[in-house]
Design a protein around this motif. Sequence first.
Motif, PDB file in Angstrom:
ATOM      1  N   TRP B  22      11.555 -30.316  15.486  1.00  0.00           N
ATOM      2  CA  TRP B  22      10.601 -29.536  14.691  1.00  0.00           C
ATOM      3  C   TRP B  22      10.921 -29.581  13.211  1.00  0.00           C
ATOM      4  O   TRP B  22      10.009 -29.582  12.383  1.00  0.00           O
ATOM      5  CB  TRP B  22      10.573 -28.086  15.172  1.00  0.00           C
ATOM      6  CG  TRP B  22       9.831 -27.901  16.449  1.00  0.00           C
ATOM      7  CD1 TRP B  22      10.310 -27.363  17.603  1.00  0.00           C
ATOM      8  CD2 TRP B  22       8.460 -28.245  16.707  1.00  0.00           C
ATOM      9  NE1 TRP B  22       9.317 -27.364  18.556  1.00  0.00           N
ATOM     10  CE2 TRP B  22       8.180 -27.889  18.040  1.00  0.00           C
ATOM     11  CE3 TRP B  22       7.452 -28.828  15.935  1.00  0.00           C
ATOM     12  CZ2 TRP B  22       6.936 -28.092  18.628  1.00  0.00           C
ATOM     13  CZ3 TRP B  22       6.208 -29.038  16.518  1.00  0.00           C
ATOM     14  CH2 TRP B  22       5.962 -28.667  17.843  1.00  0.00           C
ATOM     15  N   ALA B  25       9.325 -32.466  11.683  1.00  0.00           N
ATOM     16  CA  ALA B  25       7.864 -32.330  11.707  1.00  0.00           C
ATOM     17  C   ALA B  25       7.394 -31.331  10.657  1.00  0.00           C
ATOM     18  O   ALA B  25       6.406 -31.568   9.949  1.00  0.00           O
ATOM     19  CB  ALA B  25       7.413 -31.896  13.102  1.00  0.00           C
ATOM     20  N   ASP B  26       8.114 -30.197  10.529  1.00  0.00           N
ATOM     21  CA  ASP B  26       7.768 -29.193   9.509  1.00  0.00           C
ATOM     22  C   ASP B  26       7.855 -29.803   8.119  1.00  0.00           C
ATOM     23  O   ASP B  26       6.977 -29.617   7.280  1.00  0.00           O
ATOM     24  CB  ASP B  26       8.745 -28.003   9.570  1.00  0.00           C
ATOM     25  CG  ASP B  26       8.626 -27.220  10.867  1.00  0.00           C
ATOM     26  OD1 ASP B  26       7.603 -27.391  11.569  1.00  0.00           O
ATOM     27  OD2 ASP B  26       9.546 -26.444  11.176  1.00  0.00           O
ATOM     28  N   ARG B  28       7.711 -32.938   7.221  1.00  0.00           N
ATOM     29  CA  ARG B  28       6.636 -33.917   6.986  1.00  0.00           C
ATOM     30  C   ARG B  28       5.327 -33.226   6.656  1.00  0.00           C
ATOM     31  O   ARG B  28       4.613 -33.613   5.733  1.00  0.00           O
ATOM     32  CB  ARG B  28       6.465 -34.813   8.213  1.00  0.00           C
ATOM     33  CG  ARG B  28       7.472 -35.938   8.248  1.00  0.00           C
ATOM     34  CD  ARG B  28       7.267 -36.809   9.478  1.00  0.00           C
ATOM     35  NE  ARG B  28       5.855 -37.185   9.650  1.00  0.00           N
ATOM     36  CZ  ARG B  28       5.354 -37.690  10.776  1.00  0.00           C
ATOM     37  NH1 ARG B  28       6.133 -37.866  11.817  1.00  0.00           N
ATOM     38  NH2 ARG B  28       4.096 -38.030  10.851  1.00  0.00           N
ATOM     39  N   ALA B  29       5.011 -32.162   7.398  1.00  0.00           N
ATOM     40  CA  ALA B  29       3.762 -31.426   7.137  1.00  0.00           C
ATOM     41  C   ALA B  29       3.765 -30.873   5.711  1.00  0.00           C
ATOM     42  O   ALA B  29       2.751 -30.927   5.010  1.00  0.00           O
ATOM     43  CB  ALA B  29       3.609 -30.291   8.150  1.00  0.00           C
ATOM     44  N   LEU B  30       4.935 -30.386   5.274  1.00  0.00           N
ATOM     45  CA  LEU B  30       4.993 -29.747   3.955  1.00  0.00           C
ATOM     46  C   LEU B  30       5.071 -30.769   2.830  1.00  0.00           C
ATOM     47  O   LEU B  30       4.651 -30.498   1.706  1.00  0.00           O
ATOM     48  CB  LEU B  30       6.167 -28.764   3.915  1.00  0.00           C
ATOM     49  CG  LEU B  30       5.843 -27.512   4.746  1.00  0.00           C
ATOM     50  CD1 LEU B  30       7.096 -26.747   5.114  1.00  0.00           C
ATOM     51  CD2 LEU B  30       4.866 -26.612   3.999  1.00  0.00           C
ATOM     52  N   ARG B  33       1.591 -31.598   2.233  1.00  0.00           N
ATOM     53  CA  ARG B  33       0.967 -30.539   1.445  1.00  0.00           C
ATOM     54  C   ARG B  33       1.243 -30.719  -0.051  1.00  0.00           C
ATOM     55  O   ARG B  33       0.320 -30.692  -0.865  1.00  0.00           O
ATOM     56  CB  ARG B  33       1.533 -29.190   1.902  1.00  0.00           C
ATOM     57  CG  ARG B  33       1.228 -28.071   0.965  1.00  0.00           C
ATOM     58  CD  ARG B  33       2.028 -26.813   1.250  1.00  0.00           C
ATOM     59  NE  ARG B  33       1.724 -25.845   0.208  1.00  0.00           N
ATOM     60  CZ  ARG B  33       2.645 -25.278  -0.569  1.00  0.00           C
ATOM     61  NH1 ARG B  33       3.911 -25.550  -0.417  1.00  0.00           N
ATOM     62  NH2 ARG B  33       2.284 -24.419  -1.496  1.00  0.00           N
ATOM     63  N   ARG B  36      -0.573 -33.720  -1.600  1.00  0.00           N
ATOM     64  CA  ARG B  36      -1.995 -33.405  -1.807  1.00  0.00           C
ATOM     65  C   ARG B  36      -2.178 -32.569  -3.059  1.00  0.00           C
ATOM     66  O   ARG B  36      -3.059 -32.817  -3.880  1.00  0.00           O
ATOM     67  CB  ARG B  36      -2.526 -32.601  -0.622  1.00  0.00           C
ATOM     68  CG  ARG B  36      -2.991 -33.442   0.528  1.00  0.00           C
ATOM     69  CD  ARG B  36      -4.099 -32.715   1.279  1.00  0.00           C
ATOM     70  NE  ARG B  36      -4.642 -33.586   2.296  1.00  0.00           N
ATOM     71  CZ  ARG B  36      -4.245 -33.572   3.570  1.00  0.00           C
ATOM     72  NH1 ARG B  36      -3.314 -32.726   3.962  1.00  0.00           N
ATOM     73  NH2 ARG B  36      -4.782 -34.398   4.437  1.00  0.00           N
ATOM     74  N   ARG B  37      -1.329 -31.529  -3.180  1.00  0.00           N
ATOM     75  CA  ARG B  37      -1.418 -30.654  -4.352  1.00  0.00           C
ATOM     76  C   ARG B  37      -1.220 -31.455  -5.625  1.00  0.00           C
ATOM     77  O   ARG B  37      -1.898 -31.238  -6.626  1.00  0.00           O
ATOM     78  CB  ARG B  37      -0.340 -29.568  -4.283  1.00  0.00           C
ATOM     79  CG  ARG B  37      -0.610 -28.466  -3.292  1.00  0.00           C
ATOM     80  CD  ARG B  37       0.603 -27.550  -3.188  1.00  0.00           C
ATOM     81  NE  ARG B  37       0.943 -26.972  -4.471  1.00  0.00           N
ATOM     82  CZ  ARG B  37       0.472 -25.795  -4.893  1.00  0.00           C
ATOM     83  NH1 ARG B  37      -0.298 -25.078  -4.119  1.00  0.00           N
ATOM     84  NH2 ARG B  37       0.804 -25.335  -6.076  1.00  0.00           N
ATOM     85  N   LEU B 105       2.735 -16.957   0.182  1.00  0.00           N
ATOM     86  CA  LEU B 105       2.747 -18.148   1.035  1.00  0.00           C
ATOM     87  C   LEU B 105       4.115 -18.314   1.705  1.00  0.00           C
ATOM     88  O   LEU B 105       4.207 -18.659   2.884  1.00  0.00           O
ATOM     89  CB  LEU B 105       2.396 -19.371   0.193  1.00  0.00           C
ATOM     90  CG  LEU B 105       1.649 -20.498   0.870  1.00  0.00           C
ATOM     91  CD1 LEU B 105       0.433 -19.996   1.628  1.00  0.00           C
ATOM     92  CD2 LEU B 105       1.196 -21.511  -0.173  1.00  0.00           C
ATOM     93  N   PHE B 109       5.139 -18.665   5.632  1.00  0.00           N
ATOM     94  CA  PHE B 109       6.002 -19.698   6.223  1.00  0.00           C
ATOM     95  C   PHE B 109       7.127 -19.041   7.011  1.00  0.00           C
ATOM     96  O   PHE B 109       7.483 -19.474   8.099  1.00  0.00           O
ATOM     97  CB  PHE B 109       6.611 -20.590   5.138  1.00  0.00           C
ATOM     98  CG  PHE B 109       5.613 -21.469   4.428  1.00  0.00           C
ATOM     99  CD1 PHE B 109       4.464 -21.913   5.058  1.00  0.00           C
ATOM    100  CD2 PHE B 109       5.833 -21.850   3.106  1.00  0.00           C
ATOM    101  CE1 PHE B 109       3.559 -22.713   4.405  1.00  0.00           C
ATOM    102  CE2 PHE B 109       4.919 -22.656   2.438  1.00  0.00           C
ATOM    103  CZ  PHE B 109       3.783 -23.094   3.090  1.00  0.00           C
ATOM    104  N   LEU B 112       6.421 -17.770  10.487  1.00  0.00           N
ATOM    105  CA  LEU B 112       6.110 -18.779  11.502  1.00  0.00           C
ATOM    106  C   LEU B 112       7.409 -19.289  12.122  1.00  0.00           C
ATOM    107  O   LEU B 112       8.462 -19.223  11.495  1.00  0.00           O
ATOM    108  CB  LEU B 112       5.356 -19.954  10.865  1.00  0.00           C
ATOM    109  CG  LEU B 112       3.949 -19.638  10.351  1.00  0.00           C
ATOM    110  CD1 LEU B 112       3.409 -20.812   9.542  1.00  0.00           C
ATOM    111  CD2 LEU B 112       3.020 -19.329  11.500  1.00  0.00           C
ATOM    112  N   PRO B 113       7.320 -19.806  13.345  1.00  0.00           N
ATOM    113  CA  PRO B 113       8.550 -20.304  13.983  1.00  0.00           C
ATOM    114  C   PRO B 113       8.969 -21.662  13.426  1.00  0.00           C
ATOM    115  O   PRO B 113       9.090 -22.633  14.137  1.00  0.00           O
ATOM    116  CB  PRO B 113       8.157 -20.393  15.466  1.00  0.00           C
ATOM    117  CG  PRO B 113       6.678 -20.565  15.457  1.00  0.00           C
ATOM    118  CD  PRO B 113       6.165 -19.875  14.238  1.00  0.00           C
ATOM    119  N   MET B 114       9.124 -21.725  12.104  1.00  0.00           N
ATOM    120  CA  MET B 114       9.501 -22.985  11.446  1.00  0.00           C
ATOM    121  C   MET B 114      10.702 -22.719  10.542  1.00  0.00           C
ATOM    122  O   MET B 114      11.150 -21.590  10.413  1.00  0.00           O
ATOM    123  CB  MET B 114       8.353 -23.497  10.590  1.00  0.00           C
ATOM    124  CG  MET B 114       7.907 -22.466   9.555  1.00  0.00           C
ATOM    125  SD  MET B 114       6.749 -23.072   8.316  1.00  0.00           S
ATOM    126  CE  MET B 114       7.849 -23.877   7.168  1.00  0.00           C
TER     127      MET B 114
END
Lengths: 300, 269
Positions: B22, B25-26, B28-30, B33, B36-37, B105, B109, B112-114
């Motif tokens: 995880w 994966a977390d 990579r997702a961030l 983000r 993109r910003r 924000l 975060f 969440l379970p991250m």
Amino acid sequence: MAPMIATHGLHKRYGATHVLAGVDLAADDGTVLALLGPNGAGKTTLVNVLATLLRPDAGRALVGGYDVVREPQRARTVFSLTGQYAAVDDLLTGRENLRLMARLAHLPAATGRRRADELLDAFGLADAADRLVRTYSGGMRRRLDLAVSLLTRPRVIFLDEPTTGLDPRSRGDLWAVVRDVVAGGATVLLTTQYLEEADALADRVAVLDRGTVIAEGTAAELKRRVGPAHLELELADGSVRRLPTDGSVPDARRLLAEVEAAGLPVAHWRLATPTLDDVFLTLTGGAHGATAPALEEVPA
Amino acid sequence: MTGATLTPRPGAVVGRAPLGGWALADTRALIGRTLRRSLRTPDTLLMGIALPVIIMAMFVYVFGGAIDTGMAYVDYVVPGIVLLCAGYGASTTAVGVASDMTSGLMNRFRSLPMRPAAALTGHVVESMVRNAVSTVLVVLVAYAAGFRPVAGPGAWLATAALVGAYVLALTWIAVCMGIVASSPEAASAFSFAIMFLPYVSSAFVQPETMPRVLELVARYQPVTPVTDTVRAWLTGAGEARPWVALAWCAGLFLAARVGAVVLFRRRTR
């Protein structure tokens, strides 16, 4: 059955300030518990402890049966948090926000995408889904924020002053959402300064003042503690008189007959039941006395 | 509002852990983000290029004629400009981190379970990518202004690695600043502090031309060995001190990396 949310003797200090001074609370599965209190009563601190953001100095807090200090990662799979400020990324679109949070909540990828679309529809954001959140109105941001917190279909939902700053229509929409999630079986803990909100939504109300729960019960129970209903008479000269009544038809008829016999020039009258405002002010030592003696004049 | 949309799940079910776990994966997702910003705030990148270019123009065309470094001034000053550009670009990370910390924000975060620190890694990776782009562009502008490096591919690669290490260290310092800042505005002040570091170094003038105290500061602060090394590798002038430069970057990186963890924990208790 064990409560979904439970706290036992929670304490939290910031320096000399005792923000939580021994809080005991419980909310049963599928109910709404409203936490009512003025600014600085400790409402947000309590929510932050329950949401694993703050460690309590003493006491225990359980969410969905998980101890928030010892098993925070497990607790986090049970609840979701909607704080006072919309926690969404302004530079992502509504859909991107939902998909990002779905990934971080560890939903399976396909589920996350499907949930994002469902919630955009359910919250009336489908047309704005691919716009940057920067361009959203305040009401839209709050709706997106709430949609994010429902992504995982959480069993416990913390709402920290969810309607502060919302217009009446958005507030009504949010109330409808809360009723829907509770009808679906979720447990909600809601903090609010609006007594009307607690009255409208909550199964039980806990009044928090200076870090302790000073009263707890259903809205009706709390109102009974303050005293009976009364007839409120507005006289022709604008002054107001209040007559205690049990609210029954015979009692009201009797009182109105007395008023007529006394020849009081009444412009309007109404039956006033105690509001949670009365409850709150009475319990926190406000000046708002609720048991005015018969025919005593009260300043308008 | 459909009932099924809002009905809770019967139990806590999460997807199966992906390859790499995880945490990966977390992160990579961030990273997705922050990238993109970054694309949606081109002004940050533009500012990171415009500022060094303006300063370069000033030094090359206005002051340059009056500064004697024993070589073409444009060749002397460009390594310093490149580092100024990188430093400024890295420092803007403080603003992004501060805005996450103060906007609610970060609390989301953390609920969440991250691993919430993955959000910091997202900012750092974004800084590395953005600075790679801006540094290349600044070097191209410098070439147009007459900069003529003599480096071969090996020296260019080594330079890229050293500048990367410098950016990484400064970015983590910026992350620390972003964590402790009370607001994004306060965090932006850090950029100015970083901007001034190269002035009291060998970036624009030789330290031995400065008053004694400043000369000592200039000689023993991190920008000087990094600048000297980049200058030596690219133009062949002066003495490369890659180990001193790397030691500075590694030391600053380690201190800031540990500092970020400690500060993050303290701030999010």
